[in-house]
Design an enzyme around this catalytic site. Structure first.
Site, PDB file in Angstrom:
ATOM      1  N   ASP A  46      -5.684  -3.830 -11.736  1.00  0.00           N
ATOM      2  CA  ASP A  46      -7.145  -3.837 -11.863  1.00  0.00           C
ATOM      3  C   ASP A  46      -7.517  -4.199 -13.288  1.00  0.00           C
ATOM      4  O   ASP A  46      -6.978  -3.612 -14.247  1.00  0.00           O
ATOM      5  CB  ASP A  46      -7.727  -2.456 -11.555  1.00  0.00           C
ATOM      6  N   LYS A 103     -13.098  -7.231  -5.596  1.00  0.00           N
ATOM      7  CA  LYS A 103     -13.513  -6.240  -4.607  1.00  0.00           C
ATOM      8  C   LYS A 103     -14.945  -6.492  -4.144  1.00  0.00           C
ATOM      9  O   LYS A 103     -15.816  -6.894  -4.935  1.00  0.00           O
ATOM     10  CB  LYS A 103     -13.441  -4.820  -5.198  1.00  0.00           C
ATOM     11  N   GLY A 175      -8.548   6.220  -9.582  1.00  0.00           N
ATOM     12  CA  GLY A 175      -9.114   6.645 -10.849  1.00  0.00           C
ATOM     13  C   GLY A 175      -8.796   8.064 -11.251  1.00  0.00           C
ATOM     14  O   GLY A 175      -9.466   8.634 -12.109  1.00  0.00           O
ATOM     15  N   LYS A 187       3.481   8.568   3.437  1.00  0.00           N
ATOM     16  CA  LYS A 187       4.342   9.419   4.267  1.00  0.00           C
ATOM     17  C   LYS A 187       3.744   9.623   5.656  1.00  0.00           C
ATOM     18  O   LYS A 187       4.468   9.628   6.661  1.00  0.00           O
ATOM     19  CB  LYS A 187       4.579  10.770   3.586  1.00  0.00           C
ATOM     20  N   GLY A 240      -3.999   6.313  -8.019  1.00  0.00           N
ATOM     21  CA  GLY A 240      -3.441   7.394  -8.828  1.00  0.00           C
ATOM     22  C   GLY A 240      -2.121   7.094  -9.495  1.00  0.00           C
ATOM     23  O   GLY A 240      -1.527   7.973 -10.128  1.00  0.00           O
ATOM     24  N   GLY A 261      -4.530   0.370 -11.879  1.00  0.00           N
ATOM     25  CA  GLY A 261      -5.588  -0.045 -12.799  1.00  0.00           C
ATOM     26  C   GLY A 261      -5.849   0.966 -13.880  1.00  0.00           C
ATOM     27  O   GLY A 261      -5.412   0.831 -15.021  1.00  0.00           O
ATOM     28  N   SER A 262      -6.555   2.036 -13.513  1.00  0.00           N
ATOM     29  CA  SER A 262      -6.917   3.060 -14.497  1.00  0.00           C
ATOM     30  C   SER A 262      -5.684   3.639 -15.163  1.00  0.00           C
ATOM     31  O   SER A 262      -5.691   3.958 -16.361  1.00  0.00           O
ATOM     32  CB  SER A 262      -7.718   4.177 -13.823  1.00  0.00           C
TER      33      SER A 262
END
Length: 322
Positions: A46, A103, A175, A187, A240, A261-262
């Site tokens: 990102d 996006k 994020g 999973k 995450g 990204g973040s």
């Protein structure tokens, strides 16, 4: 070979053109899913600026995803999150040589049309942005540009594929710098794949029909997915991821690649972390290489993670009823 389960052979997005004496066909499932296959074992990053996009390319990213704000900033800003500036997307397309994605909001057909006219390589109908329609996703067969969609389960993934998605990613919780939800989603998908695979192997077609009804998708798509024992499209991890070990773990769980990204650009060591995550994703089967990648970063410079249980806004829930 690229599986074509759920293919719509006469979709509106398929375009036949003639350039001089050559006949050109664009928008087929083979081409759309083929682009996603070309990105396998890689990292999509990102980005919000040309500088970030260049860092991503230099680090070895296979593609960049252009946003107005990184997911962590979208979370902080609140309000309505929309697609990125066309001007910024075009500047990034001019600055890098790798594929550029962008996006659009869930259900926002015209944001997607604008991105298609901008000539992005792939459109992400994303829960990171504020949904335009909580009950319907875009009918992606009408587009020549391929789409990627998020999912938290096999049912969500198959519904998006039946709508025309050429690529799937876990939703995770964007994020947050917390990989737990992405792990939970892959999973769950793997568990459900094993269930339908065992039903298929037992020859119980009636139970497969029942699963198709529960998933709200066609029997043919469920049957073919059960036969091959995996999604018929490429499946990346997202949401995450913030360390090389996070990326390697999700590859170990069966993902085909990584979106991040973040976790990179909200860390204080973005350049080193970008390279490290690419290294760990590429060599995830080699713990020694992943250790070397982990040594390239400093945990004290990582973004501050968020406890998902305490979040007021859970992006992963957006559009999940459709």
């Amino acid at each position: 070979m690229i599986p074509l389960s759920g293919d719509l052979s006469k979709a509106k997005g398929i375009v036949n053109e003639k350039i001089e004496s050559n006949k050109i066909t664009r928008g087929t499932s083979v081409l759309k899913r083929g682009l996603a296959h070309m990105l396998k074992n890689g990292v999509v990053m990102d980005v919000t600026t040309v500088e970030q996009a260049q860092i991503a390319e230099d680090a070895g990213a296979v593609s960049v995803m252009v946003l107005d704000k990184l997911p962590s900033d979208v979370r902080k800003a609140g309000g309505v999150a929309r697609t990125a500036s066309v001007r910024v997307i075009q500047e990034i397309m001019d600055a890098v040589t790798i594929p550029v994605m962008a996006k659009c909001r869930i259900g926002h057909v015209y944001e997607a049309r604008v991105l298609e006219e901008t000539d992005v390589d792939m459109i992400d109908e994303s829960e990171v942005l504020t949904p335009a329609d909580e009950n319907h996703h875009i009918w992606k067969w009408d587009f020549t540009t391929p789409f990627v969609n998020g999912s938290r389960s096999l049912a969500e993934a198959l519904r998006r594929i039946e709508e025309g998605a050429a690529m799937i990613r876990t939703k995770g919780e964007p994020g947050t710098g917390n990989v737990a939800e992405a792990v939970l989603h892959i999973k769950k998908l793997n568990d459900e794949l094993r269930i339908i695979k065992s039903i298929y192997d037992s020859g119980d077609n009636q139970d497969l029909v029942k699963m198709a009804r529960e998933f709200r998708v066609s029997y043919d798509l469920v049957n073919e997915t059960a036969r091959v024992g995996r999604l018929p499209v490429v499946n990346f991890a997202a949401g995450g991821i913030s360390t090389p070990a996070d990326a390697a773990y999700l590859m170990l769980l069966g993902c085909d690649g990584i979106f991040v990204g973040s976790g990179i650009f909200k860390a204080e060591d973005a350049k080193e972390r970008a390279r490290a995550i690419v290294l760990a994703t590429t060599f995830w089967e080699d713990p020694d290489k992943v250790k070397e990648a982990q040594k390239m970063i400093d945990e004290r410079q990582s973004m501050l993670g968020l406890d998902v249980k305490e979040l007021e806004l859970r992006m992963q829930d957006r559009g999940s009823t459709a």
